[in-house]
Structure formats: structure tokens, C-alpha cells
Design an enzyme around this catalytic site. Structure first.
Site, PDB file in Angstrom:
ATOM      1  N   ARG A   1     -31.098  12.293   1.788  1.00 48.73           N
ATOM      2  CA  ARG A   1     -30.663  13.666   1.487  1.00 48.73           C
ATOM      3  C   ARG A   1     -30.467  13.795  -0.030  1.00 48.73           C
ATOM      4  O   ARG A   1     -31.385  14.179  -0.736  1.00 48.73           O
ATOM      5  CB  ARG A   1     -29.375  13.992   2.279  1.00 48.73           C
ATOM      6  CG  ARG A   1     -29.106  15.486   2.395  1.00 48.73           C
ATOM      7  CD  ARG A   1     -28.394  16.091   1.219  1.00 48.73           C
ATOM      8  NE  ARG A   1     -27.074  15.497   0.985  1.00 48.73           N
ATOM      9  CZ  ARG A   1     -26.344  15.759  -0.091  1.00 48.73           C
ATOM     10  NH1 ARG A   1     -26.796  16.584  -1.026  1.00 48.73           N
ATOM     11  NH2 ARG A   1     -25.179  15.167  -0.271  1.00 48.73           N
ATOM     12  N   ASP A   2     -29.319  13.403  -0.522  1.00 48.54           N
ATOM     13  CA  ASP A   2     -29.028  13.576  -1.947  1.00 48.54           C
ATOM     14  C   ASP A   2     -30.034  12.821  -2.808  1.00 48.54           C
ATOM     15  O   ASP A   2     -30.430  13.290  -3.888  1.00 48.54           O
ATOM     16  CB  ASP A   2     -27.600  13.076  -2.236  1.00 48.54           C
ATOM     17  CG  ASP A   2     -26.986  13.732  -3.464  1.00 48.54           C
ATOM     18  OD1 ASP A   2     -27.631  14.615  -4.055  1.00 48.54           O
ATOM     19  OD2 ASP A   2     -25.854  13.374  -3.826  1.00 48.54           O
TER      20      ASP A   2
ATOM     21  N   HIS B   1     -17.811   9.882  -2.932  1.00 47.61           N
ATOM     22  CA  HIS B   1     -19.229  10.077  -3.278  1.00 47.61           C
ATOM     23  C   HIS B   1     -19.349  10.099  -4.805  1.00 47.61           C
ATOM     24  O   HIS B   1     -18.823  10.996  -5.444  1.00 47.61           O
ATOM     25  CB  HIS B   1     -19.671  11.420  -2.669  1.00 47.61           C
ATOM     26  CG  HIS B   1     -21.060  11.859  -3.017  1.00 47.61           C
ATOM     27  ND1 HIS B   1     -22.087  11.886  -2.080  1.00 47.61           N
ATOM     28  CD2 HIS B   1     -21.608  12.324  -4.165  1.00 47.61           C
ATOM     29  CE1 HIS B   1     -23.194  12.342  -2.657  1.00 47.61           C
ATOM     30  NE2 HIS B   1     -22.928  12.619  -3.917  1.00 47.61           N
TER      31      HIS B   1
ATOM     32  N   HIS C   1     -21.750   9.515  -8.492  1.00 50.53           N
ATOM     33  CA  HIS C   1     -23.021   9.369  -9.211  1.00 50.53           C
ATOM     34  C   HIS C   1     -22.775   8.420 -10.379  1.00 50.53           C
ATOM     35  O   HIS C   1     -21.684   8.385 -10.937  1.00 50.53           O
ATOM     36  CB  HIS C   1     -23.524  10.731  -9.700  1.00 50.53           C
ATOM     37  CG  HIS C   1     -24.058  11.563  -8.568  1.00 50.53           C
ATOM     38  ND1 HIS C   1     -25.392  11.824  -8.400  1.00 50.53           N
ATOM     39  CD2 HIS C   1     -23.422  12.148  -7.522  1.00 50.53           C
ATOM     40  CE1 HIS C   1     -25.560  12.547  -7.300  1.00 50.53           C
ATOM     41  NE2 HIS C   1     -24.380  12.761  -6.757  1.00 50.53           N
TER      42      HIS C   1
ATOM     43  N   CYS D   1     -27.900  16.439  -7.668  1.00 52.99           N
ATOM     44  CA  CYS D   1     -27.891  17.801  -7.146  1.00 52.99           C
ATOM     45  C   CYS D   1     -28.794  18.697  -7.985  1.00 52.99           C
ATOM     46  O   CYS D   1     -28.651  18.753  -9.209  1.00 52.99           O
ATOM     47  CB  CYS D   1     -26.456  18.328  -7.169  1.00 52.99           C
ATOM     48  SG  CYS D   1     -26.312  20.094  -6.862  1.00 52.99           S
TER      49      CYS D   1
ATOM     50  N   ASN E   1     -27.289   8.840  -7.701  1.00 51.44           N
ATOM     51  CA  ASN E   1     -26.103   8.392  -6.969  1.00 51.44           C
ATOM     52  C   ASN E   1     -25.878   6.915  -7.253  1.00 51.44           C
ATOM     53  O   ASN E   1     -26.788   6.201  -7.661  1.00 51.44           O
ATOM     54  CB  ASN E   1     -26.332   8.544  -5.455  1.00 51.44           C
ATOM     55  CG  ASN E   1     -26.399   9.980  -5.023  1.00 51.44           C
ATOM     56  OD1 ASN E   1     -27.305  10.705  -5.405  1.00 51.44           O
ATOM     57  ND2 ASN E   1     -25.451  10.410  -4.214  1.00 51.44           N
TER      58      ASN E   1
END
Lengths: 306, 306
Positions: free
Chosen positions: B15-16, B207, B209, B240, B249
Site C-alpha cells: 500500500r504505502d 508508522h 518514514h 504519501c 517508509n
């Protein structure tokens, strides 16, 4: 999270940082970078080494560089030496602070300086006598303190034994070095806090490589263990030519950025540091592993650069 | 250094991780990567998102991917949703766990989902009702919890207010997300420990980065604060599309390597993870920011790969 107010950064780009670079920097280029680091208020700098010129060609102009940096002699300008001969050569160039490096692991020490660790410990005594006679500060770095490329794990007892032998002769600063980037934060915390607890009045320093991404986490663990001084390298440059798989040192501007973000002062001007890192990148002609050089520093008030 | 025995890793590469990639991966490619991660024993996976296909083309085959992954439905396969419509589409594909994401900062939330944070909190209530009716687990992620690309600092009180509103409705897990890689370890420790102390029985996840190199140090700080679950992305992929300056990430294999080095179990087979990261690199056709993929994992017994 109890954190200190200040931490000292020793930039080793001009020594450990340049060792693996193909391009040999001129004295002019090194002199310019050193002055920029000094003017960014980096308080201690490791500037080259007095090793045999044929072994590490990049370091062969170190004497000339020290001659050029004479007016900064009040600064902590350190140079690496592998033996007494290096100490004598450095003394001839007026260097007032030396860093004697040898390895905790016999195999790595034999590869690196052709001595067993015990022979290097005896050699250290001779060098210490020489430094005391000539009023030179002597730092000592124990390479492979957290793991060896040939032997793997290095027993904590062995590090304790070596540390005691060095502390007995009162070095200026004692560095535990993770030469190949294998230390993890738990190990850093355990080993360094056990040593600091034994010698609370001595000065310790840590040296990390960011080979497996743990560099900044290890610095955090070192701070928690009570260490207040760290080797870092501008742009994340570096690696030992005699340690297979070694990659860049932990990056000065990334470390300073993290410390300042947490309210820990280093005295360093981060903007000047980033500018100098960009100049280094241009001199070398390749990208550096610095995160802050790429992403920019975070400014809480002006998050998007204008 | 008191450390937990186990930590849970939620890989968000599918996803990310993929959101900023130019190459659109096919359902076959994503399905193969998902199965490899599942077989490496990654316990939870964020697999795509049900956002408007025109906004993030990379995610447009998420429904088809979930249809293909049906036989793994006992796993924690999560998908991101930005709104009720996304939740309904995900439910139609049999997804049993959703991650509703909105931003603590109004400006970022308006840019990202065209709602104020307060509107998203009300929207959350509607989505929660829908999930409760359909027996779907609902996770919630608070983006820009540690800083916003437009507003800069986000007040801790604001995060506390939002967290309370969500906890009142009993989410499955609550994630504090550092969307743009500006969190520092001190901030992570302070914010998350203050929240965990208020809600000791809730499940929290972090979460990060690695934009400014602090990713692993932040994970260490999160663990010290009591968090036992982290989003990471295979190969360090990610960012993002609506957060200027966002980069990768924190890297799954680097995090797992650090945790295992410290004796913290994740249940994950690190060798399989590194193999899958190499496959991902080959699919994408560019180097990844993973340190462990480049340097290899450190084996204390066989330090130099044979």
C-alpha cells in the site's frame, strides 16, 4: 526520556570517511573542508592518518594538511596513528592529539597492523610514553569492539580486559568502535554501560558505521548508557579498507539533526554542515548516503522549504 | 535495557510502499509478493487501498488482488480506506480488516481527503457503525501525528483529543503515523508513552518514514514507550503522494534485522524477507533504500558470507 543537554561530535570524514574513496583529495580540497567544518563549530575533527603512504594513498598528504592547519592548533585536531613511527611523524608536524587504533579481535588486528592485540597493547605503552614526553594527548580506539569481520562475536570480557589495560595508563579518550556496522542498540547499551559503571570518571567515545541502518539507534543507546561523545562522518562517508563489507560511518548531519531535534546541543551550525556536505558531494562527484542532505532539515515553523 | 520478547510487524509495502512508484504492478506481481511475505511469516499486511482509482492508479487493482488472496483470509490482511465508500467497496471484496486514515492536521487532511479533521472524526463514526454491522475489524491511523508538511508542529493536546474520540469507539488498533519523516525519538517516546499511560489496554501501532534517518531510532523509542506493533515497508519503499517531501517508509528487513539482533522475536524469516526484497527490486528495476538488502544480515558465527 532523560537526555543530556550537550553531546560532542568528532567528525572523522577527513580520515575514516575518505579511506574508501577512489578520488584522492588534494591538500587544498581537504584544507577547505576542514576549515568549513571548524567554522561550522565542529569541536573535534579527525584529520587524516600517519599510516604508510603506500597502504592508504588517500592519507599520504596528511602531514602537509596539518602544516596548513597550524593556525587552528587550539582546536582538537586529531590524527590517526597505527604505530610509534606514525606518532613520531605526526609529532614532527606539530600534531597535539593522536588516536591510536588497534583491534580487539586478533585476526582483524593481524590483517590491519600485523600485530596481535597483545602486541598492540604493549605497543600502546611505548606510544603513551612518547606522547607523555612530548606533551601530546593520546586517544585510543578499540576497533571491532562489537564484532569482527573474520571472528564474528568478540567476547565482552575481552573488551573489558583491553579497556582496563588502556585506562590504567590514563588515555585522553577511549573509543569503542563498531568497525563493520554490526552493533545493535541492546549490545551498545549493555557493553558501554558496563564499562562506564566501572570507570565513571573516564572519557568514552563511540564510533559507528551505518551498514545495517542501526547507526542512529546505536547513538541513542550510547547516550542512554551515558556516553557524551561520538565519531560521525560528514555525508555518511567512510569505511575501513581492511574490513570486508564495511560501509559508511554514521552521518554527521543526520546525527546532529536528530540531536538538535531532541533538544540536545552540539554547538554545531547545522545549515553550515549541510552546505559543506553538498560541497563534499560535488568534490567527490557522487551522491552521499546522508538523509538530511537529500531531504533537508525539518523546520517546525516552516516545514515546506520556501 | 528492558525489551519485550516479541514485536509485531505490519508490512505496508503493497500500500504505502508502492504509492510513489512509477511502475504500476500487475495483480500477478502483487499477489506473488503478498504470498511471499505471508510465507515469510509476516503476520499482518496492508494490501492496497480502496481510494478513488483516478487518485492513486497504483491501487486500482486492489479489489482483484483481494479476490486472489481469498484463501489467506485467516491472516490479518488489511486495506486502507479514506471513506465509507471505500469501506463498502472493500466489504464487497470480502476484506475483514480496514484501516481508516485521516490527518491530525486540518491542512493536510483537506489536501488529502478534502475534509477537516473534525469532519473525518464524524465520518469515522459512520464507518465504525458500518464495520460493526458487517463484522469487520476497523483500525484507525492518525496521519501527521508528529508533524505536518503544511502546518509544522501538531500540538500534543490535539493528538490526545483525537485519540480519545477514536478510543471511545473501540477501534481494533490505533496508529500514530509520522507521515513525512520528521518525528524524533524523544518526541516519539513522550507522545506515545503519555497516550499508552492513559489507555493501557488498547492496541497501539506506530508508522514511521525514514526521511531523515531516524526511523530505527524512533522504533527503539516506541518500544521503550511500550508499543509492540509497527508499520514497516519491504525494501524501505514508500511515501504519501499528497505529502510534499515524503520519502520511504522505515524498511521491514532493516527493522526485523535490528529486532532479531536484540533478541526480540517477530516470527518472521529474515532470509525469506531479504529474498523477497531482492525480487521487489528486480520488479521495480531500481535500487531500494534497504541497508540489509545491500549489506546482508550479520551472522555472528559466519561474519563473512561464504
Amino acid at each position: 526520556m532523560n537526555l543530556p543537554e550537550t553531546v560532542t561530535i568528532n567528525d572523522v570524514m577527513l580520515r575514516d570517511g575518505l579511506q574508501l574513496e577512489d578520488k584522492i583529495l588534494s591538500v587544498d580540497e581537504k584544507n577547505d573542508l576542514a576549515i568549513r567544518l571548524i567554522e561550522a563549530n565542529v569541536k573535534t575533527l579527525e584529520v587524516g592518518s600517519f599510516v604508510h603512504p603506500k597502504l592508504v594513498e588517500q592519507m599520504s598528504n596528511t602531514g602537509e594538511l596539518f602544516d596548513r592547519l597550524k593556525k587552528y592548533e587550539a582546536m582538537n585536531l586529531i590524527t590517526l596513528i597505527p604505530n610509534l613511527k606514525g606518532a613520531q611523524r605526526a609529532a614532527n608536524h606539530g600534531v597535539s592529539q593522536l588516536n591510536f587504533v588497534f583491534s580487539a579481535s586478533n585476526t582483524h588486528n593481524l590483517q590491519n597492523v600485523r600485530q596481535t592485540t597483545e602486541e598492540s597493547l604493549l605497543h600502546f605503552e611505548t606510544i603513551k610514553d612518547f606522547c607523555d614526553e612530548h606533551n601530546i594527548k593520546l586517544d585510543v580506539s578499540i576497533a571491532t569492539s562489537f564484532g569482527c569481520p573474520f571472528e564474528g562475536e568478540v567476547a565482552e570480557e575481552r573488551i573489558h580486559f583491553i579497556v582496563k589495560r588502556i585506562i590504567d595508563r590514563k588515555p585522553n579518550t577511549l573509543t569503542l568502535a563498531d568497525t563493520i556496522g554490526v552493533a545493535n542498540p541492546k549490545q551498545v547499551y549493555q557493553l558501554t554501560s558496563s564499562i562506564i559503571n566501572l570507570y565513571p570518571n573516564e572519557r568514552f567515545n563511540l564510533h559507528f558505521h551505518d551498514t545495517r541502518g542501526m547507526g542512529l539507534a546505536n547513538i541513542l543507546a550510547g547516550i542512554k548508557a551515558g556516553v557524551r561523545s561520538f565519531d560521525t562522518s560528514l555525508g555518511g562517508l567512510g569505511g575501513c579498507p581492511f574490513a570486508p563489507g564495511a560501509t559508511g560511518n554514521v552521518c554527521t548531519e543526520d546525527v546532529v539533526h536528530m540531536l538538535h531535534s531532541m533538544g540536545i546541543d552540539t554547538g554545531i551550525n547545522l545549515d553550515d554542515l549541510i552546505t559543506t556536505s553538498a560541497i563534499l558531494r560535488d568534490i567527490l562527484g557522487h551522491e552521499l548516503s546522508s538523509s538530511v542532505l537529500k531531504a533537508g532539515k525539518y523546520n517546525r515553523k516552516y516545514p515546506i522549504p520556501q
